[in-house]
Write an enzyme that holds these catalytic residues in place. Structure first.
Site, PDB file in Angstrom:
ATOM      1  N   ASP A 477       0.858  -1.175   0.000  1.00 15.62           N
ATOM      2  CA  ASP A 477       0.000   0.000   0.000  1.00 15.62           C
ATOM      3  C   ASP A 477       0.905   1.240   0.000  1.00 15.62           C
ATOM      4  O   ASP A 477       1.615   1.494   0.975  1.00 15.62           O
ATOM      5  CB  ASP A 477      -0.907  -0.028   1.234  1.00 15.62           C
ATOM      6  N   HIS A 478       0.842   2.010  -1.075  1.00 15.31           N
ATOM      7  CA  HIS A 478       1.746   3.151  -1.207  1.00 15.31           C
ATOM      8  C   HIS A 478       1.415   4.269  -0.221  1.00 15.31           C
ATOM      9  O   HIS A 478       2.196   5.223  -0.074  1.00 15.31           O
ATOM     10  CB  HIS A 478       1.705   3.690  -2.632  1.00 15.31           C
ATOM     11  N   ARG A 479       0.284   4.166   0.471  1.00 17.44           N
ATOM     12  CA  ARG A 479      -0.041   5.175   1.475  1.00 17.44           C
ATOM     13  C   ARG A 479       0.777   4.999   2.749  1.00 17.44           C
ATOM     14  O   ARG A 479       1.022   5.967   3.475  1.00 17.44           O
ATOM     15  CB  ARG A 479      -1.535   5.108   1.829  1.00 17.44           C
TER      16      ARG A 479
END
Length: 507
Positions: A477-479
């Site tokens: 998850d790039h968040r």
């Protein structure tokens, strides 16, 4: 005085709203004990046995095997209570007023309920109706009432009445004791006149299914108790509508065919193409579809991968399993070693052991590692969870993986064993493929994929050699982190695969 109590499908927890009947464990006329499993159901999480909180004689069952029931729908009715006098020599018939032997009952019976405390206390029920977590008493062997003691004359509701065994049990039509209709056979869809009253539907899934297929619920007569519209009723209405549309299409094509054409020439044009097969997305397959769709919708994922030389890891595993003596222990699998490497990597990169609270706009870093691993079964893909994997060694993780895998194959995993994961390990190499871009198991933040380990040409110590090579891929998850953190995690995993001493140095 005996009572006929209704046992409803209990709340199965984990947000589940319905279950499919897989197998009945009792028949009408069986004597059941308190907490005895009476039906095996399949939910979106697992296959579980439902224990009945009442002890007595089964008088009716609701739903065939394969029927999907919403939470709160009747499962069965049980005649509870001992006879007050000696057994009668034959069946006792109801009088004109609906009471047996023509005498009115001494007082109205309270409505039956699967969760009401008064009914539970008066019947001696346990109240242990949550499934998947065990009950308080062992299941008793079922026994059947002798045919000469059971009047198998069906009442108006379709339920069988127990006469000599429980002489005071009310029958259908008795005042104050509503006995729902038992749906032991398939009920055709019937169309009722449109009314302005409330639609007898309790399941939001049924309403949604009807909206998607333009089914007017007010025109359906439900096959459930008190006219309740079930999913099976809507499914039958959908099939009837599709068959009617197909028949209309065939008629239109036949009318459009040339009048002088012979039947042999007209048959290819008139015959419709083979209908596409429709497979309902429900049960485990439906739950997987919902979770994967949600993951793709909510999580901005990215994937990085690397090839690693697993020759040394395979040699270390062979040496572990070749050890003898009292301290040798059980065999260690490759998956167990990779799982242990993952827990060590998550300790160094805790960003990937987290989740995102979208409402609060916060990243929640989790204190412990509950490691999920993908397991393919006959019922579909499931992800059992190894609890507190960060506190276990490779041997302990391997033993737990083996135990959960066996439960998954037999369909006996409980909902608690399929939820709560914080990171997932997916070994798709068992299917003979090298690489993949896994979809994150929502609401987790990352998944490590492992391809097959196979001999490949590899430059080792400056020379070309044949080595055991594996491709590792990390979807994250790039968040929760950037590419540098994800790359550092994956590189550490690859270093441990190529040089197991790196893992030993950090233990």
């Amino acid at each position: 005085m005996a009572q006929v109590l209704e046992f409803k499908l209990p709340d199965l927890g984990e947000g589940l709203t319905e279950a499919e009947i897989v197998r009945w464990l009792v028949e009408v006329g069986d004597v059941v004990a308190i907490d005895q499993p009476v039906v095996e159901v399949e939910t979106a999480k697992a296959m579980v046995e439902v224990p009945c909180p009442y002890g007595g004689v089964v008088t009716a069952r609701f739903g065939e095997e394969g029927t999907e029931l919403p939470v709160g729908a009747p499962l069965l009715t049980v005649a509870v209570g001992a006879p007050e006098g000696p057994e009668t020599s034959g069946p006792v018939t109801p009088g004109p007023s609906g009471a047996r032997n023509g005498s009115a009952p001494s007082g109205p019976s309270s409505p039956s309920s699967s969760s009401g405390s008064s009914a539970t206390e008066s019947s001696g029920g346990s109240g242990n109706v949550l499934v998947g977590y065990g009950t308080g008493a062992p299941a008793a062997r079922r026994r059947r009432i002798r045919p000469d003691r059971l009047d198998r004359t069906p009442t108006r509701s379709g339920a069988l009445t127990v006469e000599a065994a429980v002489p005071e049990a009310p029958v259908s039509g008795a005042p104050g004791v509503p006995v729902p209709a038992a749906s032991s056979t398939a009920v055709p869809v019937s169309v009722a006149p449109v009314s302005d009253g409330p639609v007898p539907v309790v399941s939001p899934l049924v309403r949604r299914l009807a909206r998607q297929h333009d089914i007017e619920l007010r025109r359906l007569t439900g096959s459930g108790p008190d006219g309740l519209i079930l999913r099976a009723d809507v499914d039958r209405a959908i099939r009837q509508a599709e068959e009617a549309e197909a028949a209309k299409t065939r008629t239109a094509r036949a009318a459009a065919a040339p009048t002088g054409a012979s039947p042999a020439a007209a048959s290819p044009a008139a015959s419709a193409a083979p209908a596409a097969e429709r497979i309902p997305l429900r049960g485990v397959r439906g739950a997987v579809a919902d979770k994967l769709s949600r993951s793709r919708t909510e999580i901005p994922d990215a994937t990085c991968w690397v090839d690693a030389d697993a020759t040394e890891l395979m040699a270390v595993r062979a040496a572990m399993n070749a050890a003898t003596g009292p301290s040798a222990g059980p065999k260690v699998s490759v998956l167990a070693l990779l799982a242990r490497i993952c827990t060590a990597a998550l300790a160094r990169f805790p960003e990937l052991n987290s989740t995102v609270d979208t409402e609060a706009r916060e990243i929640v870093r989790l204190p412990g590692v509950h490691l999920g691993f993908a397991a393919q079964t006959e019922r579909g893909l499931v992800v059992p969870v190894v609890r507190d994997a960060h506190t276990r060694n490779a041997e302990s993780i391997g033993a737990e993986i083996a135990r959960l895998t066996e439960l998954a194959r037999t369909g006996k995993l409980s909902p608690a064993q399929l939820t709560g994961g914080t990171f997932t390990l997916n070994n798709y190499g068992v299917f003979g493929v090298d690489g993949s871009t896994p979809i994150i198991n929502h609401p987790e933040a990352a998944m490590l994929g492992v391809g097959r380990i196979m001999p490949k040409p590899w430059v080792h110590q400056g020379e070309l050699a044949v080595r055991q090579v594996v491709q590792l891929s990390l979807t994250f998850d790039h968040r929760v982190c950037d590419g540098g953190t994800a790359g550092g995690f994956l590189r550490y995993v690859a270093d441990c695969v190529e040089q197991p001493a790196v893992l030993l140095r950090t233990l």
